[in-house]
Design an enzyme around this catalytic site. Structure first.
Site, short mmCIF file in Angstrom:
data_model
loop_
_atom_site.label_atom_id
_atom_site.label_comp_id
_atom_site.label_asym_id
_atom_site.label_seq_id
_atom_site.Cartn_x
_atom_site.Cartn_y
_atom_site.Cartn_z
N ILE A 156 22.34 56.89 32.72
CA ILE A 156 23.70 57.17 32.27
C ILE A 156 24.64 57.42 33.45
O ILE A 156 24.52 58.41 34.18
CB ILE A 156 23.72 58.36 31.28
CG1 ILE A 156 22.75 58.08 30.12
CG2 ILE A 156 25.15 58.63 30.78
CD1 ILE A 156 22.96 56.75 29.39
N THR A 157 25.59 56.51 33.62
CA THR A 157 26.59 56.61 34.68
C THR A 157 27.50 57.81 34.40
O THR A 157 27.91 58.01 33.24
CB THR A 157 27.42 55.31 34.75
OG1 THR A 157 26.53 54.22 34.91
CG2 THR A 157 28.43 55.34 35.90
N GLU A 242 33.50 46.67 27.51
CA GLU A 242 32.68 47.03 28.68
C GLU A 242 32.29 45.77 29.47
O GLU A 242 32.38 45.72 30.69
CB GLU A 242 31.43 47.77 28.16
CG GLU A 242 30.38 48.03 29.21
CD GLU A 242 29.32 49.03 28.75
OE1 GLU A 242 29.52 49.72 27.72
OE2 GLU A 242 28.29 49.12 29.44
N GLN A 279 30.10 21.47 58.94
CA GLN A 279 30.42 20.95 57.61
C GLN A 279 29.59 21.63 56.51
O GLN A 279 30.09 21.95 55.43
CB GLN A 279 30.20 19.44 57.54
CG GLN A 279 30.81 18.86 56.28
CD GLN A 279 30.64 17.35 56.20
OE1 GLN A 279 29.57 16.82 56.50
NE2 GLN A 279 31.67 16.66 55.79
#
Ligand SMILES: Cc1cc2nc3c(=O)[nH]c(=O)nc-3n(C[C@H](O)[C@H](O)[C@H](O)COP(=O)(O)OP(=O)(O)OC[C@H]3O[C@@H](n4cnc5c(N)ncnc54)[C@H](O)[C@@H]3O)c2cc1C
Length: 380
Positions: A156-157, A242, A279
């Site tokens: 859980i953030t 989200e 390149q």
């Protein structure tokens, strides 16, 4: 055009704030595995936590593209975890309060969240259940006129620092699946609500990620957000926002990494010439630039629909899937073009390489996005 003169002015303000008040601390916050809560209060003071919330709740009354401006500019702060923590607060845990909250809930949670005085977290994932949200096990049982919550949430953030959590809990039986789920607003200070662990991560070091446990946590009916039994369906709406804001922030992060790499390729020399003039490298840069441009514009086109209150579930899932692919490609190629320096902790590229990987997991994995697209767009 997606951005007006007002958006441009907002972008300038946020860019200046990020450059002056966040970017200089990024290394320190990464090392400390955390940034101070004062960032929330400062952003609240500046009006940045309520950009698209109504003025009556202390917001700025803007549209969805103001939230995109914030997500894009936060990607310039040098530490992915800061932008993620802010976006969990402003675009994940609080929009459902505006949409389904009672006036009392809005005053108690949304208004102080917009001021940066109360920090929000969102609790869906559990130790045994992530992708299969309808299978969550954390229970809220009706006991003596109250709800008694038992269970745990993982990854859980803002879990360590939050003041409250938007909690997804089962109020029906396990067999009820999606129909037996309810959303609750739960204060962290309540007895029985504890942080079991702060988790260490591959990236996003400055954000806090926790395992939380709920042991006989008692809340009243006033903690129910929306209707009992409607939580899963309301959560599906939350998850669209989200995924969309996560996509916008992630592709912006890819753009920053690309800009740094382009500069490096013009300056770094090998065999007597800038490496960008070979390149093979020029073409790599063109591929990245093309993919970033396409992905960013696809995100904008989906965001326009979201802003018009449409519900483009398949397209939001496609945006997240596409952004995940592009950012992985950008992170790997940019690191490679930096050579040994790309592998050093002191460069932004190695941090970006770690931070950027999360978009393919958080908020629903690539595989879950594909399942949604298969079901909603292909009828499979
Ligand atoms: C840094 C971080 C922050 C996070 N913050 C939050 C937060 O704030 N709040 C919150 O609630 N959650 C949060 N999460 C949890 C995140 O949303 C979940 O990790 C994610 O939804 C996946 O769930 P899981 O980890 O349980 O994986 P699982 O569901 O166990 O999946 C494991 C693997 O199986 C695959 N899989 C599962 N089902 C299928 C299928 N049907 N078909 C094919 N493959 C399948 C998955 O795609 C994945 O590759 C966070 C996670 C991280 C890492």
């Amino acid at each position: 055009m997606h951005f007006s003169a007002d958006h441009d002015a907002l972008r300038e303000t946020v860019r200046d704030f990020v450059a002056r008040e966040l970017r200089p601390h990024a290394d320190e916050w990464e090392a400390a595995e955390g940034f101070p809560d004062s960032v929330f209060t400062r952003m609240g003071e500046l009006g940045l936590l309520g950009l698209r919330y109504p003025e009556e709740y202390g917001g700025q009354g803007g549209d969805y593209f103001s939230a995109i401006v914030l997500a894009e500019e936060m990607a310039r702060c040098g530490s992915g975890g800061v932008g993620m923590a802010i976006s969990v607060h402003t675009e994940m845990a609080t929009p459902p309060i505006l949409k389904w909250g009672t006036e009392e809930q809005k005053q108690r949670y949304l208004v102080p969240a917009i001021r940066g005085e109360r920090i929000a977290a969102l609790g869906i994932t559990e130790p045994d259940v992530g992708s299969d949200v309808a299978g969550i096990r954390t229970r809220a049982d009706r006991v003596d006129g109250h709800w008694r919550i038992n269970g745990s949430k993982l990854y859980i953030t803002n879990g360590v620092r939050c003041d409250f959590i938007l909690l997804v809990a089962r109020t029906g039986s396990q067999e009820d699946g999606a129909r037996g789920i309810t959303l609750f607003l739960v204060d962290k200070k309540l007895p029985g609500f504890t942080v079991s662990r702060k988790l260490k991560k591959l990236g996003m070091h400055s954000s806090d990620t926790a395992e939380l446990s709920f042991n006989d946590v008692e809340v009243g009916d006033d903690a129910v957000l929306g209707e009992v039994g409607q939580g899963f369906y309301n959560l599906m709406w939350e998850l669209q926002g989200e995924r969309l804001i996560g996509s916008a922030g992630s592709i912006a992060g890819a753009e920053v990494a690309f800009e740094e790499t382009l500069k490096w390729c013009k300056e770094r020399e090998a065999f007597g010439r800038p490496i960008g003039t070979f390149q093979v490298n020029r073409h790599k840069l063109v591929d990245l630039y093309t993919e970033i441009t396409v992905a960013k514009n696809f995100v904008y086109s989906v965001a326009e629909r979201w802003d018009r209150d449409e519900y483009p579930v398949a397209e939001i899932s496609m945006a997240k899937l596409l952004v995940g692919r592009v950012t992985t490609q950008v992170a790997d190629t940019c690191l490679q073009l930096h050579g040994g320096m790309g592998y050093m902790a002191e460069t932004g590229i190695s941090r970006y390489f770690r931070d950027s990987r999360l978009i393919r997991i958080g908020g629903g994995t690539d595989e879950v996005m594909k399942e949604i697209i298969a079901k909603t767009a292909l009828g499979l």
